[in-house]
Write an enzyme that holds these catalytic residues in place. Structure first.
Site, short mmCIF file in Angstrom:
data_model
loop_
_atom_site.label_atom_id
_atom_site.label_comp_id
_atom_site.label_asym_id
_atom_site.label_seq_id
_atom_site.Cartn_x
_atom_site.Cartn_y
_atom_site.Cartn_z
N GLU A 264 -19.99 21.57 -14.18
CA GLU A 264 -20.40 20.23 -14.61
C GLU A 264 -19.49 19.17 -14.00
O GLU A 264 -19.94 18.09 -13.58
CB GLU A 264 -20.36 20.13 -16.14
CG GLU A 264 -21.46 20.94 -16.80
CD GLU A 264 -21.23 21.11 -18.29
OE1 GLU A 264 -20.80 20.16 -18.96
OE2 GLU A 264 -21.48 22.22 -18.79
N SER B 27 -15.73 25.47 -27.17
CA SER B 27 -15.94 24.21 -27.88
C SER B 27 -14.89 24.09 -28.97
O SER B 27 -14.42 25.09 -29.51
CB SER B 27 -17.35 24.21 -28.46
OG SER B 27 -17.41 23.34 -29.57
N SER C 37 0.84 -1.22 0.00
CA SER C 37 0.00 0.00 0.00
C SER C 37 0.87 1.25 0.00
O SER C 37 0.36 2.36 0.10
CB SER C 37 -0.92 -0.01 1.23
OG SER C 37 -0.16 -0.18 2.43
N TYR D 32 -8.67 -7.02 12.78
CA TYR D 32 -8.14 -6.50 11.52
C TYR D 32 -8.20 -7.55 10.41
O TYR D 32 -7.95 -8.74 10.63
CB TYR D 32 -6.67 -6.04 11.68
CG TYR D 32 -6.07 -5.53 10.39
CD1 TYR D 32 -6.26 -4.21 10.00
CD2 TYR D 32 -5.35 -6.38 9.54
CE1 TYR D 32 -5.73 -3.74 8.79
CE2 TYR D 32 -4.83 -5.92 8.34
CZ TYR D 32 -5.03 -4.60 7.97
OH TYR D 32 -4.53 -4.13 6.77
N ASN E 246 -1.52 -2.75 13.18
CA ASN E 246 -2.98 -2.59 13.20
C ASN E 246 -3.42 -1.36 13.98
O ASN E 246 -4.31 -0.63 13.55
CB ASN E 246 -3.64 -3.85 13.77
CG ASN E 246 -3.37 -5.06 12.89
OD1 ASN E 246 -2.89 -4.91 11.76
ND2 ASN E 246 -3.66 -6.25 13.39
N LYS F 262 -8.18 3.29 2.58
CA LYS F 262 -7.38 4.48 2.30
C LYS F 262 -7.63 5.05 0.92
O LYS F 262 -7.82 6.27 0.78
CB LYS F 262 -5.90 4.19 2.53
CG LYS F 262 -5.56 4.31 4.02
CD LYS F 262 -4.19 3.83 4.36
CE LYS F 262 -4.07 2.33 4.38
NZ LYS F 262 -4.97 1.66 5.34
N ASN G 43 -18.78 27.07 -22.20
CA ASN G 43 -19.32 25.97 -21.41
C ASN G 43 -18.94 26.08 -19.93
O ASN G 43 -17.83 26.47 -19.60
CB ASN G 43 -18.80 24.64 -21.94
CG ASN G 43 -19.24 24.38 -23.37
OD1 ASN G 43 -20.33 24.81 -23.77
ND2 ASN G 43 -18.41 23.73 -24.14
N HIS H 59 -40.85 23.05 -8.81
CA HIS H 59 -41.02 22.21 -10.02
C HIS H 59 -40.35 22.86 -11.23
O HIS H 59 -40.76 22.63 -12.37
CB HIS H 59 -42.50 21.96 -10.34
CG HIS H 59 -43.31 21.53 -9.15
ND1 HIS H 59 -43.47 20.22 -8.79
CD2 HIS H 59 -43.98 22.26 -8.23
CE1 HIS H 59 -44.22 20.14 -7.70
NE2 HIS H 59 -44.54 21.39 -7.34
N LYS I 183 -19.72 28.79 -28.34
CA LYS I 183 -19.94 28.14 -27.05
C LYS I 183 -19.07 28.70 -25.92
O LYS I 183 -17.92 29.04 -26.11
CB LYS I 183 -19.65 26.63 -27.16
CG LYS I 183 -20.65 25.87 -28.00
CD LYS I 183 -22.03 25.78 -27.38
CE LYS I 183 -22.06 24.82 -26.21
NZ LYS I 183 -21.93 23.42 -26.63
N1 ARG Z 1 -0.97 -1.50 5.19
C1 ARG Z 1 -1.88 -2.02 6.15
C2 ARG Z 1 -3.22 -1.34 6.01
O1 ARG Z 1 -3.25 -0.32 5.42
C3 ARG Z 1 -1.36 -1.85 7.51
C4 ARG Z 1 -1.85 -2.83 8.52
C5 ARG Z 1 -1.32 -4.17 8.22
N2 ARG Z 1 -1.51 -5.08 9.26
C6 ARG Z 1 -1.36 -6.39 9.04
N3 ARG Z 1 -1.48 -7.14 10.02
N4 ARG Z 1 -1.17 -6.85 7.84
O2 ARG Z 1 -4.23 -1.79 6.46
#
Ligand code: ARG
Length: 459
Positions: free
Chosen positions: A291, A278, A23, A318, A111, A326, A286, A157, A284
């Protein structure tokens, strides 16, 4: 690089699985929060005698140098194969200071670490979004003050209904954004509870001081259940909900701006710097920004639904699924910030065509309610007056007339109670001025709203 958890494994992770699992490319934006959390964790470990003062100092100095190097671009994430930002920082620390670095992760887990980082990060973002909302409220207040008495048709309306002022119309949105601000604060208040020290799920055997960490990091308290602390993502869901509602408000406003800037309405003209042309139609202009904001609303709703769906079947505590929180919340944060940053100057610079609004208000029997009220005030029951005015409107439509130009004699054929003063009563200015009820479009109520927003902004 060898994984931190390599001890239990006899094979290395498949390359594709490794990329899939990582990640770092999206959670690296939390590096400051991760390092702040780790510094406070080291302080706590030292204070409790879990690590030595010497080790504590080494860790804190090492972390300080890392954050500086990242800030200054001397340390990048690009070529790292770390699994996430937490591993990245810890590995870098150990590389720099050796064995003391390996003690940082005592009495915590990724975690509780990720739950902490995310809360810290989002609290900061919520504050920035609150500031953007305040700016927007200032723009709306200025628009309202500049057009306090400018009359436009109010619609129901999408049919012309009753005259209102432009100020009253835009202030309706100010009230929505005020509530969004309030909701943001509400979500932030519940987010301001520290999960650090929950560890993997069950707490720890070390004599830690969670309150110390919470206080140092600016939290109001600690999560009382460690399994909840590491599993809870409702602070993200709540924030996404706030964003979804805020985007819905922005989107409705945008829809009106798109309508108002059409050739059919011509109530506003967006500044050239917030419109596009445009590629083929030379005439135009826009309203792309409006939008796009309307379009991006769908995307933020998607982020909310994505996270709700991710969480709905997860057993405690977890699960890796939660890493998906995220990208959803970051996307929504970025989108909301972008939209607010474009929307406020877009409406601050648009030209308000009060002349066209006034003209439109004069063309649609928009004062028919006031004509009925006129008769009612002369003693006619409202229902009877309503029916009579309905017949007068039908007569006008049939004969190409409007209420303002119908001769008094004709009025009197419908009801002898009509007198010369009716024309003053149904003038658009009177219609607006006489809307004296609290919260109505009358000047006193509009001024009160303007003052209310001003007070809020200055608070
Ligand atoms: N990168 C993980 C997340 O965003 C962090 C937590 C990972 N914990 C684990 N036990 N694999 O959730």
């Amino acid at each position: 690089m060898e994984k931190m958890w390599a001890g239990r494994f006899s094979k290395t992770l498949d390359k594709q699985a490794d990329d899939f699992n990582s990640s770092l490319r999206f959670d690296n934006r939390m590096y400051k929060q991760d390092i702040t959390g780790s510094i406070v964790h080291a302080m706590m470990l030292g204070k409790q005698g879990i690590i030595s003062e010497e080790e504590k100092a080494q860790i804190i100095n090492g972390l300080g140098a890392i954050v500086k190097d990242i800030d200054e671009g001397n340390l990048t994430f690009a070529n790292s194969d770390a699994e996430d930002i937490h591993m990245f920082v810890e590995a870098e620390l150990t590389k720099r200071i050796g064995d003391a670095g390996k003690k940082l992760h005592t009495a915590r887990s990724r975690n509780d670490q990720v739950a902490l980082d995310l809360r810290l990060y989002l609290l900061n973002e919520a504050e920035e979004i609150g500031a953007l909302l305040k700016e927007l409220l200032g723009v709306i207040r200025d628009l309202a003050a500049a057009h306090r008495d400018d009359i436009m048709p109010g619609y129901t309306h999408l049919q012309r209904a009753q005259p209102v002022t432009f100020a009253h119309h835009v202030l309706a949105y100010a009230m929505m954004f005020l509530r969004d601000f309030d909701r943001l604060g509400d979500a932030a208040r519940r987010m301001r509870i520290s999960p650090i020290g929950c560890c993997a799920l069950a707490g720890t055997t070390y004599d830690t001081d969670r309150e110390f960490e919470a206080e140092r990091l600016g939290f109001l308290g600690i999560t009382l259940n460690s399994m909840d602390g590491v599993s809870d993502r409702d602070f993200c869901v709540e924030l996404l909900n706030v964003f979804a509602i805020l985007m819905m408000h922005l989107s409705r406003f945008c829809e009106e701006i798109i309508l108002w800037s059409s050739w059919e309405f011509q109530f506003v003209e967006l500044d050239d710097s917030f419109t596009t042309g445009s590629s083929i139609m030379p005439q135009k202009k826009n309203s792309d920004m409006a939008e796009l904001i309307r379009g991006k609303t769908g995307r933020v709703y998607g982020d909310l639904i994505a996270l709700l769906t991710t969480l709905k079947g997860l057993p405690l505590a977890y699960n890796k699924d939660m890493q998906e929180d995220k990208e959803a919340i970051f996307d929504a944060v970025d989108t909301v910030k972008q939209c607010l940053a474009v929307f406020a100057p877009m409406i601050a610079t648009m030209k308000v065509r009060s002349d066209n609004m006034k003209k439109a208000a004069g063309e649609g029997f928009i004062n028919a309610t006031d004509l009925a009220d006129y008769l009612t005030k002369k003693g006619v029951a409202f229902r009877t007056a309503y029916k009579t005015v309905g017949e007068i409107v039908a007569y006008c439509i049939e004969n190409g007339k409007v209420l303002e130009s119908l001769p008094l004699a004709t009025y009197q054929q419908f009801d002898p109670m009509f007198a010369e003063d009716l024309f003053e009563e149904i003038s658009l200015e009177t219609c607006v001025k006489k809307r004296i009820s609290a919260g109505g479009t009358g000047p006193e109520s509009v001024q009160k709203q303007i003052d209310f927003i001003t007070e809020f902004i200055n608070d």
